[in-house]
Scaffold this motif. Structure first.
Motif, PDB file in Angstrom:
ATOM      1  N   ILE A 174       0.704  -1.180   0.009  1.00 32.62           N
ATOM      2  CA  ILE A 174       0.043  -0.147  -0.037  1.00 32.62           C
ATOM      3  C   ILE A 174       0.891   1.401  -0.099  1.00 32.62           C
ATOM      4  O   ILE A 174       0.631   2.341  -0.644  1.00 32.62           O
ATOM      5  N   ASN A 175       2.050   1.187   0.727  1.00 29.88           N
ATOM      6  CA  ASN A 175       2.938   2.431   0.817  1.00 29.88           C
ATOM      7  C   ASN A 175       4.105   1.949   1.173  1.00 29.88           C
ATOM      8  O   ASN A 175       4.467   0.952   1.598  1.00 29.88           O
ATOM      9  N   SER A 176       5.214   2.731   1.079  1.00 28.21           N
ATOM     10  CA  SER A 176       6.732   2.439   1.211  1.00 28.21           C
ATOM     11  C   SER A 176       7.381   3.818   1.290  1.00 28.21           C
ATOM     12  O   SER A 176       7.211   4.677   0.771  1.00 28.21           O
ATOM     13  N   VAL A 177       8.441   3.411   2.205  1.00 30.89           N
ATOM     14  CA  VAL A 177       9.503   4.667   2.302  1.00 30.89           C
ATOM     15  C   VAL A 177      10.774   4.073   2.703  1.00 30.89           C
ATOM     16  O   VAL A 177      10.844   2.721   3.148  1.00 30.89           O
ATOM     17  N   LYS A 178      11.701   4.701   1.908  1.00 28.73           N
ATOM     18  CA  LYS A 178      13.179   4.181   2.301  1.00 28.73           C
ATOM     19  C   LYS A 178      14.004   5.484   2.665  1.00 28.73           C
ATOM     20  O   LYS A 178      13.987   6.602   2.002  1.00 28.73           O
ATOM     21  N   ILE A 179      14.772   4.980   3.779  1.00 28.65           N
ATOM     22  CA  ILE A 179      15.856   6.484   4.156  1.00 28.65           C
ATOM     23  C   ILE A 179      17.180   5.728   4.241  1.00 28.65           C
ATOM     24  O   ILE A 179      17.370   4.552   4.508  1.00 28.65           O
ATOM     25  N   GLU A 180      17.908   6.546   3.993  1.00 26.49           N
ATOM     26  CA  GLU A 180      19.559   6.206   4.099  1.00 26.49           C
ATOM     27  C   GLU A 180      20.284   7.212   4.756  1.00 26.49           C
ATOM     28  O   GLU A 180      19.826   8.354   4.712  1.00 26.49           O
ATOM     29  N   PHE A 181      21.051   6.768   5.518  1.00 28.31           N
ATOM     30  CA  PHE A 181      21.842   7.685   6.444  1.00 28.31           C
ATOM     31  C   PHE A 181      23.240   7.053   7.017  1.00 28.31           C
ATOM     32  O   PHE A 181      23.566   5.951   6.618  1.00 28.31           O
ATOM     33  N   LEU A 182      24.090   8.068   7.349  1.00 29.79           N
ATOM     34  CA  LEU A 182      25.628   7.548   7.791  1.00 29.79           C
ATOM     35  C   LEU A 182      25.354   6.798   9.187  1.00 29.79           C
ATOM     36  O   LEU A 182      24.674   7.035  10.085  1.00 29.79           O
ATOM     37  N   SER A 183      26.163   5.851   9.424  1.00 29.56           N
ATOM     38  CA  SER A 183      26.318   5.094  10.680  1.00 29.56           C
ATOM     39  C   SER A 183      26.931   5.779  11.798  1.00 29.56           C
ATOM     40  O   SER A 183      27.625   5.387  12.515  1.00 29.56           O
ATOM     41  N   ARG A 184      26.299   6.941  12.086  1.00 27.82           N
ATOM     42  CA  ARG A 184      26.589   7.758  13.447  1.00 27.82           C
ATOM     43  C   ARG A 184      25.424   7.393  14.163  1.00 27.82           C
ATOM     44  O   ARG A 184      24.186   7.340  14.057  1.00 27.82           O
ATOM     45  N   SER A 185      25.953   7.262  15.575  1.00 24.55           N
ATOM     46  CA  SER A 185      24.996   6.587  16.708  1.00 24.55           C
ATOM     47  C   SER A 185      23.723   7.669  16.889  1.00 24.55           C
ATOM     48  O   SER A 185      22.593   7.097  17.446  1.00 24.55           O
ATOM     49  N   ARG A 186      23.953   8.960  16.604  1.00 25.66           N
ATOM     50  CA  ARG A 186      22.815   9.693  16.901  1.00 25.66           C
ATOM     51  C   ARG A 186      21.893   9.612  15.944  1.00 25.66           C
ATOM     52  O   ARG A 186      20.839  10.181  16.064  1.00 25.66           O
ATOM     53  N   ASN A 187      21.792   8.685  14.917  1.00 21.96           N
ATOM     54  CA  ASN A 187      20.869   8.411  13.688  1.00 21.96           C
ATOM     55  C   ASN A 187      19.898   7.234  14.323  1.00 21.96           C
ATOM     56  O   ASN A 187      19.106   7.069  13.672  1.00 21.96           O
ATOM     57  N   GLU A 188      20.397   6.552  15.507  1.00 23.93           N
ATOM     58  CA  GLU A 188      19.476   5.470  15.939  1.00 23.93           C
ATOM     59  C   GLU A 188      18.247   6.336  16.364  1.00 23.93           C
ATOM     60  O   GLU A 188      17.292   5.509  15.749  1.00 23.93           O
ATOM     61  N   SER A 189      18.255   7.361  16.862  1.00 28.58           N
ATOM     62  CA  SER A 189      16.597   8.009  17.276  1.00 28.58           C
ATOM     63  C   SER A 189      16.111   8.424  16.386  1.00 28.58           C
ATOM     64  O   SER A 189      14.964   8.088  16.290  1.00 28.58           O
ATOM     65  N   PHE A 190      16.756   9.136  15.236  1.00 26.83           N
ATOM     66  CA  PHE A 190      16.219   9.565  13.905  1.00 26.83           C
ATOM     67  C   PHE A 190      15.419   8.280  13.193  1.00 26.83           C
ATOM     68  O   PHE A 190      14.135   8.269  12.692  1.00 26.83           O
ATOM     69  N   ALA A 191      16.244   7.083  13.299  1.00 26.68           N
ATOM     70  CA  ALA A 191      15.723   6.137  12.298  1.00 26.68           C
ATOM     71  C   ALA A 191      14.531   5.315  13.260  1.00 26.68           C
ATOM     72  O   ALA A 191      13.340   5.204  12.257  1.00 26.68           O
ATOM     73  N   ARG A 192      14.563   5.344  14.123  1.00 27.74           N
ATOM     74  CA  ARG A 192      13.334   4.635  15.038  1.00 27.74           C
ATOM     75  C   ARG A 192      11.930   5.454  14.910  1.00 27.74           C
ATOM     76  O   ARG A 192      10.807   5.187  14.782  1.00 27.74           O
ATOM     77  N   THR A 193      12.242   6.762  14.906  1.00 28.09           N
ATOM     78  CA  THR A 193      11.185   7.952  14.970  1.00 28.09           C
ATOM     79  C   THR A 193      10.599   7.858  13.672  1.00 28.09           C
ATOM     80  O   THR A 193       9.459   7.791  13.511  1.00 28.09           O
ATOM     81  N   ALA A 194      11.385   7.935  12.616  1.00 24.24           N
ATOM     82  CA  ALA A 194      11.027   7.888  11.211  1.00 24.24           C
ATOM     83  C   ALA A 194      10.114   6.765  10.861  1.00 24.24           C
ATOM     84  O   ALA A 194       9.013   6.854  10.474  1.00 24.24           O
ATOM     85  N   VAL A 195      10.498   5.409  11.455  1.00 24.67           N
ATOM     86  CA  VAL A 195       9.686   4.305  11.143  1.00 24.67           C
ATOM     87  C   VAL A 195       8.484   4.369  11.721  1.00 24.67           C
ATOM     88  O   VAL A 195       7.298   3.829  11.303  1.00 24.67           O
TER      89      VAL A 195
END
Lengths: 146, 108
Positions: A4-25
């Motif tokens: 029905i829908n999809s999204v793809k995000i890509e980011f660098l392996s910096r630990s501050r992106n952990e919070s970004f990734a889980r919040t975005a999903v």
């Protein structure tokens, strides 16, 4: 099953992106009207998978991590977390509770938690080429629950 | 992630605020070790009332702190934990090795 829908995000392996990734999903998954517990479970599983990439796939370097989330007609959510890092030699050992190569800063419970919070978990990895963790969780309709 | 501390009557209270993930845990472990080494408490209490999210990185923080308190013949307890962090601790069986007091009454 129809996507029905999809999204793809890509980011660098910096630990501050952990919070970004889980919040975005979690924001994307909100379309399925999940409960707070279901959202918490999804955020936790994404956090574990992304942390694994940061700690184990790219231990001494920065690399790319992609997270792809797809929604299907049966109210299920599929999340694929991919890296192009070191890869896993022995997937069975890596998935065993308390196993870690990350020293005492890691509990070795990441895969166990992903398994217990999601309905399905698949791990594909090639040493030197990278790893893809694909997780599925069906969101119970609140109308069904009533 | 913020960490507030209080040392009263041999008990070191650590109050966490924010999200306890791998990013935050790296700093939290170093800070907790510093406080334990400075005060050498008989008891350490981790107040999780302000922890809005936790993953398995928080488990490693608890296990490491429990080990350090064990070396000092001290004890460790967890208080005021919210629902999501509690689900993580239960899934990993940590609630069987670290005493966890009743959950926080109010969820933000």
């Amino acid at each position: 099953m129809d996507e029905i829908n999809s999204v793809k995000i890509e980011f660098l392996s910096r630990s501050r992106n952990e919070s970004f990734a889980r919040t975005a999903v979690a924001c994307f998954a909100a379309q399925l009207d999940p409960t707070l517990d279901e959202l918490g479970d999804i955020k936790t599983a994404v956090s574990e998978a992304v942390t694994n990439c940061i700690v184990h796939a790219y231990p001494d370097s920065l690399g790319r991590i992609s997270v792809k989330a797809r929604l299907f007609g049966d109210s299920s959510l599929e999340i694929a977390v991919r890296d192009w890092g070191r890869g896993i030699e022995d997937i069975g050992a890596a998935r065993a509770p308390m196993f870690t190569t990350g020293g005492d800063e890691r509990s070795g419970m990441g895969f166990s938690i992903m398994e217990s919070f999601m309905d399905k978990l698949r791990v594909r990895s090639k040493p030197g080429r990278g790893t893809t963790v694909t997780m599925t969780r069906r969101i119970a309709s609140r109308a069904d629950a009533r | 992630m913020n960490l507030e501390t209080e040392f009263v009557g041999g008990t070191l209270r650590l109050r966490f605020d924010g999200e306890l993930d791998h990013h935050a845990a790296k700093k939290a472990v170093a800070t907790i070790e510093e406080y334990i080494d400075a005060f050498l408490p008989r008891r350490c209490v981790m107040d999780f009332s302000g922890v809005t999210f936790m993953d398995s990185s928080g488990i490693a923080v608890l296990i490491k702190t429990r080990k350090r308190m064990g070396e000092l013949d001290g004890t460790l307890g967890v208080e005021n934990i919210r629902k999501q962090p509690m689900r993580v601790l239960r899934a990993a069986g940590v609630d069987r090795i670290v005493p966890i007091a009743a959950p926080a009454a109010k969820e933000a």
